[in-house]
Write an enzyme that holds these catalytic residues in place. Structure first.
Site, PDB file in Angstrom:
ATOM      1  N   ASP A 131       0.818  -1.213   0.000  1.00 18.94           N
ATOM      2  CA  ASP A 131       0.000   0.000   0.000  1.00 18.94           C
ATOM      3  C   ASP A 131       0.846   1.256   0.000  1.00 18.94           C
ATOM      4  O   ASP A 131       0.402   2.312   0.433  1.00 18.94           O
ATOM      5  CB  ASP A 131      -0.944   0.007   1.205  1.00 18.94           C
ATOM      6  CG  ASP A 131      -0.190  -0.012   2.531  1.00 18.94           C
ATOM      7  OD1 ASP A 131       1.069  -0.071   2.525  1.00 18.94           O
ATOM      8  OD2 ASP A 131      -0.857   0.026   3.596  1.00 18.94           O
ATOM      9  N   CYS A 188      -5.486   4.848   2.631  1.00 16.15           N
ATOM     10  CA  CYS A 188      -6.901   4.584   2.904  1.00 16.15           C
ATOM     11  C   CYS A 188      -7.275   4.930   4.340  1.00 16.15           C
ATOM     12  O   CYS A 188      -8.448   5.166   4.627  1.00 16.15           O
ATOM     13  CB  CYS A 188      -7.239   3.132   2.591  1.00 16.15           C
ATOM     14  SG  CYS A 188      -6.480   1.920   3.680  1.00 16.15           S
TER      15      CYS A 188
END
Length: 274
Positions: A131, A188
């Site tokens: 990520d 996120c």
């Protein structure tokens, strides 16, 4: 490679076995294959789930994180009872319950320039479920130097993308020559993400991995597949190998020691191969 499958395997993989494209030989190839999945989170979870279900014989899982309750909205291989447990342990337990044919090799550590080459060397293929940009560039560079195929994926809010990188095709740096400045692309935890989106992108990554291992279909080499969940729309963006690419171009590096992954993932001092 043995094409001998026992009665349980004939039943388990029957839907693969009856396809002309996979068949018994392809299934035997999957059972003899090894895949390293970097990250056991939103993208890694469906990749691990479906590669295990498909019968990929050895799955390596790299992650140094523990399961948090906020993960459970999208990281489907972990359960409420796993909160606080290392993700690699939770992933291994999930796979053991799903398919006893699959061996899971857990690497409870963070991928780094110091261990990337060693980790990648033992696997036929790598799937990037990370990520962050430093890990994406590190995996690209290390896999390229090792000659190992890499399936890349990424998600952001309601959008995702997938591309496949093979030793004789363009690399991630041909597509994105430089990483964005640190902090300019929120994660996120800051912006949120649609829970099912990593499942969609992760399943596409698993699909690409199976195609590469078995040698069927048309993988996303030199193509970035973009997906918009809000519109249920996809776009294919072609890209080519750059002769000026410092990793796969004419004057490419021969070691990741030339790369600073802490700031922009730039090449410090490209050296031509001998």
């Amino acid at each position: 490679m043995s094409l001998s499958l026992d009665a349980t395997q004939l039943d388990r993989y029957s839907r693969h076995l009856i396809t002309d494209e996979i068949g018994p030989e392809g299934q035997a190839t999957l059972l003899d294959s090894s895949v390293l999945v970097v990250g056991a989170g939103g993208l890694g979870a469906p990749v691990i789930q479906y590669l295990a279900a498909a019968g990929v014989g050895t799955l390596g899982v790299v992650d140094d994180d523990v399961v948090e309750r906020s993960n459970l909205q999208r990281q489907v291989i972990h359960a409420d009872s796993d909160v606080g447990r290392p993700k690699v342990e939770s992933a291994a337990a999930f796979v053991a319950d799903l398919n006893p044919d699959v061996t899971v090799e857990t690497h409870d550590r963070r991928l780094s320039p110091d261990n990337a080459a060693e980790l990648i060397a033992d696997y036929d293929l790598v799937v990037d479920g990370s990520d962050n940009f430093p890990t994406r560039y590190l995996l690209n560079d290390a896999c390229r130097l090792a000659g190992v195929p890499l399936v890349n994926g990424a998600v952001y809010k309601f959008e995702g993308q997938v591309t496949t990188l093979v030793p004789d095709g363009p690399c991630y740096r041909c597509l994105f020559p430089e990483a964005p400045d640190p902090g300019t692309v929120p994660d996120c935890a800051t912006t949120g993400v649609l829970g099912v989106l990593p499942g969609t992108i992760g399943c596409l990554q698993a699909t690409e991995a199976v195609k590469l291992l078995v040698g069927v279909g048309d993988p996303l080499v030199g193509t970035l597949l973009s997906y918009d969940a809000m519109e249920l729309a996809t776009e294919r963006v072609p890209y080519q190998q750059s002769p000026d690419c410092p990793v796969c171009g004419e004057d490419s590096i021969d070691s990741i020691a030339a790369v600073d992954y802490s700031d922009g993932c730039g090449i410090n001092d490209p050296q031509p191969n001998a």
